[in-house]
Design a protein around this motif. Structure first.
Motif, mmCIF file in Angstrom:
data_model
loop_
_atom_site.group_PDB
_atom_site.id
_atom_site.type_symbol
_atom_site.label_atom_id
_atom_site.label_comp_id
_atom_site.label_asym_id
_atom_site.label_seq_id
_atom_site.Cartn_x
_atom_site.Cartn_y
_atom_site.Cartn_z
ATOM 1 N N ASN A 546 0.829 -1.200 0.000
ATOM 2 C CA ASN A 546 0.000 0.000 0.000
ATOM 3 C C ASN A 546 0.866 1.253 0.000
ATOM 4 O O ASN A 546 1.805 1.361 0.790
ATOM 5 N N PHE A 547 0.518 2.192 -0.889
ATOM 6 C CA PHE A 547 1.133 3.512 -0.908
ATOM 7 C C PHE A 547 0.076 4.511 -0.474
ATOM 8 O O PHE A 547 -1.108 4.346 -0.751
ATOM 9 N N TYR A 548 0.505 5.595 0.164
ATOM 10 C CA TYR A 548 -0.440 6.531 0.751
ATOM 11 C C TYR A 548 -0.356 7.910 0.095
ATOM 12 O O TYR A 548 0.713 8.337 -0.353
ATOM 13 N N SER A 549 -1.509 8.580 0.087
ATOM 14 C CA SER A 549 -1.574 9.950 -0.423
ATOM 15 C C SER A 549 -2.227 10.865 0.600
ATOM 16 O O SER A 549 -2.735 11.933 0.250
ATOM 17 N N ASP A 550 -2.249 10.432 1.847
ATOM 18 C CA ASP A 550 -2.903 11.221 2.889
ATOM 19 C C ASP A 550 -1.981 12.302 3.418
ATOM 20 O O ASP A 550 -0.757 12.190 3.376
ATOM 21 N N LEU A 551 -2.585 13.352 3.942
ATOM 22 C CA LEU A 551 -1.859 14.428 4.615
ATOM 23 C C LEU A 551 -2.348 14.488 6.054
ATOM 24 O O LEU A 551 -3.537 14.696 6.305
ATOM 25 N N THR A 552 -1.445 14.283 6.997
ATOM 26 C CA THR A 552 -1.784 14.276 8.418
ATOM 27 C C THR A 552 -1.200 15.499 9.090
ATOM 28 O O THR A 552 -0.033 15.851 8.842
ATOM 29 N N THR A 553 -1.982 16.178 9.907
ATOM 30 C CA THR A 553 -1.497 17.342 10.647
ATOM 31 C C THR A 553 -1.684 17.112 12.144
ATOM 32 O O THR A 553 -2.715 16.600 12.589
ATOM 33 N N VAL A 554 -0.675 17.490 12.911
ATOM 34 C CA VAL A 554 -0.709 17.372 14.366
ATOM 35 C C VAL A 554 -0.085 18.637 14.951
ATOM 36 O O VAL A 554 0.967 19.094 14.478
ATOM 37 N N ALA A 555 -0.729 19.190 15.962
ATOM 38 C CA ALA A 555 -0.168 20.355 16.648
ATOM 39 C C ALA A 555 1.085 19.954 17.408
ATOM 40 O O ALA A 555 1.084 18.979 18.162
ATOM 41 N N VAL A 556 2.158 20.691 17.208
ATOM 42 C CA VAL A 556 3.423 20.375 17.869
ATOM 43 C C VAL A 556 3.281 20.469 19.383
ATOM 44 O O VAL A 556 3.863 19.668 20.129
ATOM 45 N N GLU A 557 2.488 21.420 19.853
ATOM 46 C CA GLU A 557 2.334 21.568 21.301
ATOM 47 C C GLU A 557 1.673 20.337 21.918
ATOM 48 O O GLU A 557 1.931 20.001 23.084
ATOM 49 N N GLU A 558 0.845 19.620 21.142
ATOM 50 C CA GLU A 558 0.265 18.378 21.653
ATOM 51 C C GLU A 558 1.356 17.330 21.865
ATOM 52 O O GLU A 558 1.336 16.596 22.848
ATOM 53 N N LEU A 559 2.290 17.246 20.923
ATOM 54 C CA LEU A 559 3.363 16.265 21.042
ATOM 55 C C LEU A 559 4.311 16.614 22.179
ATOM 56 O O LEU A 559 4.743 15.737 22.936
ATOM 57 N N LEU A 560 4.637 17.894 22.311
ATOM 58 C CA LEU A 560 5.578 18.307 23.350
ATOM 59 C C LEU A 560 4.979 18.194 24.746
ATOM 60 O O LEU A 560 5.724 18.094 25.739
#
Length: 563
Positions: A546-560
């Motif tokens: 499987n190859f993907y064409s999705d774009l995922t966004t995540v807030a950096v402050e959530e990760l930190l």
């Protein structure tokens, strides 16, 4: 403190000779002694307002063999005869000083020096006898088992090639009990058969798609057809591409390879981060666009507002070209660079003070030899359009490809992981950009397992992220954050980063708009226009077809917040 000077050493047994001094000529040319097989050029003393020292090795017909440059940050160059095929008798070295108080402004002809007095500058030691290894020609030492097994994974038989598509259907094999000290048999790097760059057997059932939201991988099932009406036009599914941010509203997608080893017919897209919409951009730019490729690098210089694309591969074709996209005029140009750099793919490229720092990568070898991995550092100077190799000291990384490199605080480059058949790495190295010295980084906390073709992004001044990748067997889905102050790893989990993938691209950029605003925030006046740091992830594959064409966004402050 003694005055500024430029010195040369011819051969490993000769003392340094002064070429340029404060009161002398700004341009000098001299014959290289026939017996000399090495040339070392270095500066000593304060640079003041001097900009650089350009150096050329020319053959008997005055045709450049190689070109280099000394700067206040890279004060030493070296050349060896075995590296240059055209290095024969009659070689001359020409050195030109730029900037500062030049004594002689007429550069029409350099001063020709036939003999120089030996001169050893005070408090200056030239590193003449540092051992050098020939890339691809040295015998790699057998790795010891035991404690070192925790730092690497043996994944394929010795002699297989590194530059192989990572999304072929893996070969089905009968489990074999591994004997201590024996390499793992029957495993193919990303492919169902042997072969070199993109030569894996045609995988079955490979379809580009957007992964399910629950991030659950379904094996052997055909992908579902999207049900949403009139979807936005998006890039096709791919891996091995680059995503390059240029401002808070825009990022540029370049290259990649999709299903059935087909290179994307839509190689360039423009992402608008305000509404996460895509615009096909290949026809928007003038000039010769780069040929379709994968495993290349693309990096943006905010000072000149240009994107630099280097290297990559396409089937059996390898690239060492440099293409520049001016984001103000939207015009491509191809650089006729001087100096010498090999064709490379799956290398790392970092921007520092307007120059490109290219490390490692895969390079081709003549058949039937397998492709090799590089451990060399090459620097490209866009102002002079030249490649040169600085002298780097310390404990440098072993040859590898598919690694990551993050520039932290404009002072250091952190190199993590990578692959050199049959070894996959999870070690960390740091390059001090002031001293040009490598050192191994001793880390604490739970470190990522060995991997290559992972994604990485700088989150803050002291933290960067590693996600996913390939360990020689499967695609990974874990996420780690490294703290450069504490030299510590922290594993984090996020539902949007739980899908296994490799060959994807991750960037962190300051975005404007409504990306991560809650309903309460949207009611605050001006909240929709505020700038927030955002992690964006695009494409890749799961090594299951499987190859993907999705774009995922995540807030950096959530990760930190989890660190």
């Amino acid at each position: 403190m003694h005055d500024f000077g430029v010195y040369a050493v011819f051969g490993v047994n000769n003392p340094p000779q002064r070429l340029i001094c404060t009161s002398g000529s700004c341009r000098v040319s001299l014959a290289v002694p026939p017996a000399a097989r090495q040339v070392v050029l270095f500066s000593s003393g304060p640079w003041g307002e001097r900009i650089c020292v350009n150096a050329e090795l020319n053959d008997a017909d005055r045709i450049p063999i190689t070109i280099g440059k000394l700067t206040p940050y890279n004060r030493c160059l070296s050349w060896e005869q075995w590296e240059e095929e055209t290095w024969t008798d009659g070689v001359t070295l020409t050195v030109t000083l730029e900037g500062g108080n030049l004594v002689k402004a007429d550069w029409s002809e350099p001063d020709v020096i036939l003999a120089l007095k030996e001169f050893t500058p005070k408090d200056t030691a030239a590193a003449l006898n540092a051992p050098r290894e020939v890339n691809g020609k040295r015998k790699r030492e057998e790795k010891a088992t035991g404690d070192e097994d925790e730092d690497r994974v043996k994944a394929t038989k010795r002699g297989e090639e590194e530059n192989v598509c990572p999304n072929g259907v893996p070969e089905k094999t009968t489990p074999v009990r591994k004997v201590r000290g024996q390499t793992r048999g029957g495993q193919r790097l990303f492919a169902s058969g042997g072969g070199g760059a993109n030569e894996a057997g045609d995988p079955h059932g490979i379809v580009g798609r957007t992964p399910p939201q629950n991030a659950t991988r379904t094996r052997g099932r055909p992908p579902k057809t999207p049900t949403q009406a009139a979807p936005l036009v998006n890039p096709s599914a791919r891996w091995g591409q680059t995503l390059c941010p240029i401002d808070a509203q825009t990022a540029i997608l370049i290259g990649g390879q999709g299903a059935r080893k087909q290179f994307c017919k839509d190689p360039m897209w423009k992402l608008c981060t305000e509404d996460m919409s895509w615009v096909a951009a290949e026809t928007l730019a003038e000039g010769p666009t780069p040929e379709a490729r994968m495993g290349h690098t693309a990096i943006y210089d905010p000072d000149s507002r240009r994107i630099f694309v280097f290297g990559g591969s396409k089937n059996k074709k390898w690239f060492n070209d440099v293409h520049i996209l001016d984001t103000q005029s939207w015009k491509w140009t191809m650089v006729e660079a001087q100096g010498k750099v090999p064709p490379l793919a799956y290398h790392s490229c970092s921007m520092f003070r307007g120059e490109l720092f290219v490390l490692g990568g895969v390079f081709p070898r003549p058949n039937p030899e397998p492709d090799g991995c590089s451990d060399s550092l090459y620097i490209f100077d866009p102002q002079l359009s030249i490649w040169y190799q600085p002298i780097v000291t310390g404990d440098k990384p072993s040859p590898r490809s598919g690694h990551s490199a993050c520039v932290m605080q404009e002072r250091k480059i952190y190199v993590f992981g990578g692959w050199d058949t049959p070894v996959c790495y999870n070690d960390m190295y740091m390059l001090d950009l002031g001293l040009m010295e490598f050192s191994a980084v001793k880390t604490t906390g739970k470190a990522p397992s060995p991997r290559s073709w992972h994604g990485s992004a700088v989150l803050s001044d002291t933290k960067f992220l590693i996600h996913g990748g390939y360990n020689g067997n499967i695609a990974l889905n874990d996420t780690f954050i490294f703290d450069t102050d504490a030299n510590s790893w922290t594993e984090v989990t996020h539902p949007q980063l739980s899908l296994p993938r490799a060959g994807h691209c991750i960037i962190a950029m300051d975005t404007a708009g409504r990306l991560h605003l809650s309903e309460e925030d949207e009611e605050v006046e001006g909240a929709a226009g505020r700038v927030a740091r955002t992690l964006l992830m695009f494409g890749g594959g799961d090594n299951e077809g499987n190859f993907y064409s999705d774009l995922t966004t995540v807030a950096v402050e959530e990760l930190l917040s989890d660190v």
